[in-house]
Design an enzyme around this catalytic site. Structure first.
Site, mmCIF file in Angstrom:
data_model
loop_
_atom_site.group_PDB
_atom_site.id
_atom_site.type_symbol
_atom_site.label_atom_id
_atom_site.label_comp_id
_atom_site.label_asym_id
_atom_site.label_seq_id
_atom_site.Cartn_x
_atom_site.Cartn_y
_atom_site.Cartn_z
ATOM 1 N N CYS A 64 0.829 -1.203 0.000
ATOM 2 C CA CYS A 64 0.000 0.000 0.000
ATOM 3 C C CYS A 64 0.864 1.253 0.000
ATOM 4 O O CYS A 64 1.886 1.304 0.687
ATOM 5 C CB CYS A 64 -0.854 0.062 1.261
ATOM 6 S SG CYS A 64 -1.805 -1.404 1.665
ATOM 7 N N CYS A 65 0.445 2.242 -0.752
ATOM 8 C CA CYS A 65 0.980 3.587 -0.649
ATOM 9 C C CYS A 65 -0.174 4.528 -0.987
ATOM 10 O O CYS A 65 -1.289 4.082 -1.245
ATOM 11 C CB CYS A 65 2.208 3.798 -1.534
ATOM 12 S SG CYS A 65 1.910 3.818 -3.309
ATOM 13 N N TRP A 66 0.090 5.823 -0.995
ATOM 14 C CA TRP A 66 -1.003 6.779 -1.160
ATOM 15 C C TRP A 66 -1.822 6.498 -2.420
ATOM 16 O O TRP A 66 -3.037 6.411 -2.370
ATOM 17 C CB TRP A 66 -0.453 8.207 -1.162
ATOM 18 C CG TRP A 66 -1.515 9.239 -1.089
ATOM 19 C CD1 TRP A 66 -1.774 10.214 -2.008
ATOM 20 C CD2 TRP A 66 -2.471 9.420 -0.045
ATOM 21 N NE1 TRP A 66 -2.841 10.981 -1.613
ATOM 22 C CE2 TRP A 66 -3.291 10.509 -0.400
ATOM 23 C CE3 TRP A 66 -2.740 8.762 1.148
ATOM 24 C CZ2 TRP A 66 -4.340 10.970 0.395
ATOM 25 C CZ3 TRP A 66 -3.785 9.217 1.945
ATOM 26 C CH2 TRP A 66 -4.568 10.299 1.568
#
Length: 145
Positions: A64-66
């Site tokens: 996950c990242c932005w």
């Protein structure tokens, strides 16, 4: 099933991923902001989770990242990883069925907790296709490495 999980910040969705995996009976292997003492930048966290998958310490991964884009790019740099950025259940189902994806990439910005449940349902219920054409495509992607 061991699932490597990486996030670059402690957003509610990343913690919800871990909680949902535990609720479903999986064993999360944490990286990045979810693990004490690890570098929490998206590139390093996603690489660590992808290496767990590629080296057999986890059967699958979730990064996950932005936006989810950077996490998927970093994970895909690891040989043997097929990371798919999915923001809906049908994309997750197709990624498992037609691409035999072994790492799910999620956007911390776009994934709500109800949507997360739908995506995980589709991801874990889907199986790779037995169709010879689909298998040829999956095999060819491995050859591109």
């Amino acid at each position: 099933m061991k699932i490597a999980v990486a996030a670059d910040e402690r957003a509610g969705v990343a913690e919800a991923v871990v909680d949902e995996l535990v609720r479903r009976g999986h064993e999360p292997v944490l990286h990045g902001a979810l693990a004490d003492g690890e570098r929490d930048d998206w590139a390093w966290a996603s690489e660590a989770a992808a290496r767990d998958v590629a080296e057999g310490r986890a059967e699958q991964g979730i990064v996950c990242c932005w936006t989810g884009t950077g996490a998927s790019i970093a994970a895909n740099k690891v040989h043997g990883v097929r990371a798919a950025l999915c923001d809906d259940a049908e994309t997750a189902r197709g990624a498992r069925k037609w691409n035999d994806a072994n790492v799910l990439a999620l956007s911390l910005r776009r994934t709500s907790e109800p949507l997360l449940g739908e995506i995980l349902d589709a991801w874990f219920q889907a199986r790779p296709s037995d169709d010879p054409g689909d298998q040829e495509n999956i095999h060819h992607v491995g050859e591109i490495d």
